[in-house]
Scaffold this active site. Sequence first.
Site, mmCIF file in Angstrom:
data_model
loop_
_atom_site.group_PDB
_atom_site.id
_atom_site.type_symbol
_atom_site.label_atom_id
_atom_site.label_comp_id
_atom_site.label_asym_id
_atom_site.label_seq_id
_atom_site.Cartn_x
_atom_site.Cartn_y
_atom_site.Cartn_z
ATOM 1 C CE LYS A 1 -4.014 2.090 2.673
ATOM 2 N NZ LYS A 1 -4.869 2.135 4.287
ATOM 3 C CB SER B 1 -8.107 3.224 3.601
ATOM 4 O OG SER B 1 -7.011 2.800 4.219
ATOM 5 C CB SER C 1 -8.017 0.320 5.942
ATOM 6 O OG SER C 1 -8.686 1.386 6.247
#
Length: 456
Positions: free
Chosen positions: A62, A137, A161
């Site tokens: 990420k 996310s 997330s």
Amino acid sequence: MVGQGTAGRGPAQEAVAAALGRAAAVAHLNAFITLDAEGAGAEAARHDRRGDGARSWCLAVKDNVHVAGLPNTAGTPGLAGFVPAADAPVVAALRAAGAIVLGKTNMHELALGVTSANPAFGAVGNAADPALFAGGSSGGTAAAVASGVVDAGLGTDTGGSVGIPAALNGIYGLRPTAGRYPSAGVTPLSVTRDTPGPMARTLDRLTALDAFVAGRTGAAPSPDRTLRLGLPRHVFTEDLDAPVRAAWEAAVDRLGTARTVWTPVDTGHLVEHDARAGMHLVLGEFAAAFDRYLAGHRTGRTTAEVLDAVADPAVAELLRTAALPTGPAYAGPAALRGALAERRALQAAYADLFAANGLDAILCPTVPVCARPLHRYEESLPLNGRDVPTFPVLIRNTSPSTTAGLPSVTVPLPVVGSPPVGLQLVGPRGGDRELLGVAARIDALLRPGKAGGTGS
């Protein structure tokens, strides 16, 4: 030469070439912000020259977790030029275990959202159906893993997330106990709630990833011991999307006939504690943590400058008004102290539930709804005949345990004719390895043809 592949390539180079080919095939998912073909190829060649290419595997990270030499945008334009010089410790641990970083994945801007509809870098499509959102996310990591581009991925989790996009894309995800994984080299939201977390297409690999980062502490429950599972009476199993309800009820029925005992537990008070703590921790801790991060890593930007460049109006408005000391809705240190006190009460309430009932885990759907179409439901979505706000609905079941800092595992449920649905298992603090063992038992019971939790 032994181990040489196509055109003299070794096994690591073959793996990277296959991953890059797959990434090109699913480029429409928009899973990556930076795809590092050159760097991954060079790293694979080094593995092959050393003779350890066969143990190498591809990893997506990420874009708020530092990878040396690659931009770390955190999904926001104001950090697009920031290139860390060193790997985050969690990335370094996975590299030591053979990981080759293929690239940095797309995400909800500044990790403050649940759809990964990013105005600056584009929305992330769901691996199960590109017309649906991926969740967030950590949506780019989930899409890259679920679509088969990489063997595993790293996300971060503040309020769900990792679990949310894992559930919506039909893969496995782990949010570890707070503090179990090193958080250095991660763009912060809340120092109390933030943690890196892994995702994988199989539970075996997820369990291995956890061992690579944190070691093999704890033991799986004996296969002969009956599991005691908490069945929430309130909130977590209420007001579910029809496909989620069907998958959840089928799982409850199936587990009820196996070596498991369902114990109904009161959970409404957990949600009440979280409402008084969860978001207040983020808003109370963001500014100081972000200031330290930007200065400590010499990004050349101030918090105000980064927020001035934020592309998502909802993210910019929330942070400017409620997370900065100059904002009109900033609650101040007293509110943060109150939120931390509520968190301690929430932790005690969870501990009491586990101890009083002898529970191995508390189960519920990870997300009350399935993924919805892209670009239409960032603010609200339909649920059981009415419009409901997207963000609080998607984090409803994940937020309380994340605020408490407890470990949770998301396991994909068997579904027919619907988008993916995830099952969340929450365990006691520090019981990550035991919880992964419980998840393996449950996964095997839900998929009797795939014993050992290997998933799909």
